[in-house]
Design a protein around this motif. Structure first.
Motif, short mmCIF file in Angstrom:
data_model
loop_
_atom_site.label_atom_id
_atom_site.label_comp_id
_atom_site.label_asym_id
_atom_site.label_seq_id
_atom_site.Cartn_x
_atom_site.Cartn_y
_atom_site.Cartn_z
N GLY A 201 0.82 -1.19 0.00
CA GLY A 201 0.00 0.00 0.00
C GLY A 201 0.86 1.25 0.00
N THR A 234 -3.51 -0.98 -0.39
CA THR A 234 -4.29 -0.07 0.44
C THR A 234 -3.74 1.33 0.29
OG1 THR A 234 -2.87 -0.40 2.36
CG2 THR A 234 -4.75 -1.89 2.12
N GLY A 256 -8.55 4.61 0.97
CA GLY A 256 -9.24 3.77 1.95
C GLY A 256 -9.28 4.35 3.35
#
Length: 286
Positions: A201, A234, A256
């Motif tokens: 992420g 993410t 997110g």
């Protein structure tokens, strides 16, 4: 929503860490974030990349706790809230030591850890630590590969440009399939490509909402170029101009988690009320 409030200034005091961590969990924050500098200097040579004037807002003489240690303290005071370094400056550290420390925190927190890492920006800090500033991006990628090997293998070996070891055991292992999610910090294109290529992420810091959307678009492009499924990553961002009204647009763009950054008040009861006010402001929209 995440909260980046631990480890600096008032957030470095144990009674405030405990109060903020427990209040954040009680009021529904998803993650507690803590960043790192091993040293600061009074007259830095390097320009701070996350402000318009090139200067870090934290005074050089402020208390700044080690992020893995402060998150360990927070883990002991909580049960559910996730814990993330935002970010640990990986090339400044021995990767075997970081692998063991992160896995230890993961075990003690029952698998709540995300390891946010960055390549660092302060040449002064690298000089003080005796680590070359040049090549720190390559060093970060190699250290991350070595750490994942140590987490995955019972008896591990690794041969690289910056680190090498053979037939070693590093325990404990992370609790979630011997992995700890790793998010890459940094706002530039090289950092975004590194996130798409080697991380789980990306953590963007001190961006406007419009800049964050632009960076997420670039991150998607890197994933497409690398044939990396977008849903494997993410995205968390700490913004300079976020409002509850911006959250739906950010979510549609692929963000997110929006991370609220701030220093808590000096008293534990005030810190708890501070977290409650932040939650009341953000949570309905989140």
């Amino acid at each position: 929503m995440g909260l980046h409030a631990l480890g600096i200034g008032n957030g470095a005091r144990p009674e405030i860490v405990r109060a903020v961590a427990q209040a954040a969990e009680a009021h529904g924050f998803a993650t507690l974030w803590a960043g790192e500098h091993v040293v600061l200097v009074d007259a830095p040579v390097s320009r701070y990349p996350y402000s318009d004037d090139g200067h870090i807002a934290v005074p050089a003489d402020a208390d700044w706790l080690d992020p893995l240690l402060v998150l360990s303290f927070a883990a002991a005071a909580t049960e559910r809230i996730a814990l993330a370094t935002g970010v640990l400056l990986l090339p400044e550290h021995n990767p075997l030591v970081v692998a063991k420390q992160a896995a230890t925190l993961d075990v003690l927190s029952a698998g709540r850890v995300t390891l946010g890492v960055g390549i660092g920006w302060s040449a002064d800090e690298f000089t003080a630590l005796g680590v070359p500033f040049a090549g720190r991006g390559r060093r970060t990628e190699e250290y991350l590969a070595a750490m994942r090997t140590l987490w995955r293998e019972d008896v591990a070996g690794f041969e690289g440009e910056f680190t090498r070891f053979s037939a070693v055991r590093v325990n404990p292992k992370p609790v979630r399939d011997r992995r700890i999610p790793v998010v890459m910090g940094g706002n530039g294109r090289a950092a975004l490509r590194r996130a798409a290529e080697v991380a789980d992420g990306w953590y963007g810091f001190s961006l406007s909402a419009a800049e964050a959307v632009d960076r997420v678009r670039a991150l998607r492009e890197h994933c497409a170029e690398l044939d990396r499924p977008w849903d494997e990553l993410t995205v968390a961002v700490a913004l300079t101009d976020a409002t509850p009204q911006t959250l739906p647009d950010l979510a549609r763009a692929g963000v997110g988690e929006v991370v609220v950054v701030g220093e808590p008040p000096a008293r534990p009861d005030e810190a708890e009320r501070w977290v409650a006010r932040l939650a009341g402001h953000w949570m309905a929209s989140a």
